[in-house]
Design an enzyme around this catalytic site. Structure first.
Site, PDB file in Angstrom:
ATOM      1  N   HIS A 160     -28.999   1.772   6.167  1.00  0.00           N
ATOM      2  CA  HIS A 160     -28.878   2.910   5.396  1.00  0.00           C
ATOM      3  C   HIS A 160     -29.681   4.200   5.968  1.00  0.00           C
ATOM      4  O   HIS A 160     -30.966   3.823   6.239  1.00  0.00           O
ATOM      5  CB  HIS A 160     -29.216   2.746   3.983  1.00  0.00           C
ATOM      6  CG  HIS A 160     -28.484   1.397   3.282  1.00  0.00           C
ATOM      7  ND1 HIS A 160     -27.239   1.408   3.270  1.00  0.00           N
ATOM      8  CD2 HIS A 160     -28.991   0.685   2.770  1.00  0.00           C
ATOM      9  CE1 HIS A 160     -27.015   0.174   2.740  1.00  0.00           C
ATOM     10  NE2 HIS A 160     -28.204  -0.272   2.449  1.00  0.00           N
ATOM     11  N   GLU A 205     -33.746   1.141  -1.214  1.00  0.00           N
ATOM     12  CA  GLU A 205     -33.491   0.221  -2.297  1.00  0.00           C
ATOM     13  C   GLU A 205     -34.460  -0.963  -2.295  1.00  0.00           C
ATOM     14  O   GLU A 205     -35.359  -0.968  -1.604  1.00  0.00           O
ATOM     15  CB  GLU A 205     -32.114  -0.417  -2.178  1.00  0.00           C
ATOM     16  CG  GLU A 205     -31.888  -1.293  -0.667  1.00  0.00           C
ATOM     17  CD  GLU A 205     -30.366  -1.579  -0.335  1.00  0.00           C
ATOM     18  OE1 GLU A 205     -29.502  -1.060  -1.237  1.00  0.00           O
ATOM     19  OE2 GLU A 205     -30.467  -2.356   0.589  1.00  0.00           O
ATOM     20  N   HIS A 233     -30.640  -4.914   7.875  1.00  0.00           N
ATOM     21  CA  HIS A 233     -30.950  -5.848   7.089  1.00  0.00           C
ATOM     22  C   HIS A 233     -29.431  -6.670   6.564  1.00  0.00           C
ATOM     23  O   HIS A 233     -28.479  -6.244   6.897  1.00  0.00           O
ATOM     24  CB  HIS A 233     -31.272  -5.437   5.636  1.00  0.00           C
ATOM     25  CG  HIS A 233     -30.493  -4.456   4.802  1.00  0.00           C
ATOM     26  ND1 HIS A 233     -30.528  -3.272   5.236  1.00  0.00           N
ATOM     27  CD2 HIS A 233     -29.500  -4.575   3.863  1.00  0.00           C
ATOM     28  CE1 HIS A 233     -29.761  -2.413   4.466  1.00  0.00           C
ATOM     29  NE2 HIS A 233     -29.176  -3.178   3.500  1.00  0.00           N
ATOM     30  N   ARG A 285     -22.191  -0.169   8.493  1.00  0.00           N
ATOM     31  CA  ARG A 285     -22.101  -1.743   8.949  1.00  0.00           C
ATOM     32  C   ARG A 285     -22.341  -1.728  10.548  1.00  0.00           C
ATOM     33  O   ARG A 285     -21.428  -1.033  11.314  1.00  0.00           O
ATOM     34  CB  ARG A 285     -20.723  -2.182   8.434  1.00  0.00           C
ATOM     35  CG  ARG A 285     -20.515  -3.594   8.421  1.00  0.00           C
ATOM     36  CD  ARG A 285     -19.066  -3.998   8.015  1.00  0.00           C
ATOM     37  NE  ARG A 285     -19.216  -3.679   6.601  1.00  0.00           N
ATOM     38  CZ  ARG A 285     -17.937  -2.914   5.953  1.00  0.00           C
ATOM     39  NH1 ARG A 285     -17.075  -2.500   6.884  1.00  0.00           N
ATOM     40  NH2 ARG A 285     -18.169  -2.648   4.914  1.00  0.00           N
TER      41      ARG A 285
END
Length: 307
Positions: A94, A111, A169, A189
């Site tokens: 991200h 996050e 991740h 992705r």
């Protein structure tokens, strides 16, 4: 009023109905968290404070969280989810706020993951091994060896992991995670184990970082609760109450309570909202305290966007 960090003054706490997101890596059975999802498809995520989540209690019942926020001049600052992977999630990354804006997005996505369930040997992939960068990632995607570049972190129930923007991740099976993040769904992705889904290599390679602040976060005992993580965009705490009574829970910014175990009631002076596992009670105004009434033992999380 800052539209990003809305302070919905005058609006009492309200309960939200989870919204279930179908994912190829998800599950059909989400018990004991949810008896049913309303679909026979695989569900990977239960969005607890998603824009499309519907208010279940109080005078705003029937409205979406997005509509409530828009009517009050802002946007709810946190997206809180529970993740249910039965298979590997894609390897992804991200952007941070600056990168996202440069790419035409509103904001980035930082996050954290709090481990609610974990099978023996469960791991998450969090960050690249030393020496790996965009060039190595691109080559590993081409050769199908992306997993070998990742740092695989063993996890257990109660672990908190910070997922800094720019961190490459992936989440493996065998865990259930409470995810708290910026309200953003910007995901690039990089690798998907041969599954026929779109990759976003060009943008992903632009925003990935070889080193970030991602990793496990040690809990800190506070006065009446456990601080799980404290970052720029969110603070997450866990409350564990073992007896009948009332607990005062302060909010210094907009946020929510998420039931983890047991049942309680959030009192707002005008009524009450049930606090149960797998659902969020939104506390839309900072600078306030709410009372959680417990009939027996209960555990819940407080997720706040600090001001």
């Amino acid at each position: 009023m800052n539209k990003r960090m809305m302070m919905m003054t005058g609006v009492a706490p309200f309960g939200l109905k989870p919204w279930f997101s179908e994912r190829v890596w998800g599950k059909r059975d989400l018990t004991p968290w949810y008896a049913e999802t309303g679909t026979t498809e695989l569900v990977g995520e239960a969005w607890l404070t998603g824009p499309q989540c519907v208010v279940e209690t109080g005078p705003l019942a029937g409205q979406t969280l997005a509509a409530v926020a828009e009517n009050l001049g802002g946007e709810f600052p946190l997206l809180v989810k529970i993740l249910f992977p039965a298979d590997k999630l894609s390897v992804q990354v991200h952007p941070d706020d600056a990168q996202a804006k440069a790419l035409g997005e509103t904001r980035g996505k930082t996050e954290c993951w709090y481990v609610l369930e974990a099978e023996t040997g469960a791991t998450v992939a969090l960050g690249l091994k030393p020496g790996a960068g965009a060039k190595e990632v691109a080559a590993s995607v081409e050769s199908g060896t992306m997993e070998s570049l990742m740092q695989h972190v063993p996890v257990a129930v109660g672990d908190m992991l910070f997922v800094d923007a720019g961190t490459v991740h992936a989440i493996g099976p065998g865990v259930v995670l409470l995810e708290t993040q910026q309200t953003s769904d910007v995901t690039y992705r990089l690798y998907d184990y041969g599954r026929p889904r779109e990759l976003h290599l060009e943008k992903g390679l632009q925003v990935l970082k070889s080193r970030t602040q991602a990793g496990k976060v040690a809990p800190r005992l506070m006065d009446g609760f456990t601080r799980l993580i404290e970052q720029k965009y969110f603070v997450v705490d866990r409350f564990d109450v073992s007896s009948t009574g009332e607990v005062n829970v302060a909010f210094n910014g907009a946020g929510c309570l998420v039931g983890l175990a047991g049942r309680g009631v959030v009192l707002d002076g005008e009524g009450h909202v049930e606090l149960v596992p797998g659902k969020a009670v939104v506390v839309p105004a900072g600078g306030v305290s709410v009372v959680v009434e417990t009939g027996s033992s209960i555990s819940f999380a407080r997720c706040v966007a600090p001001v």
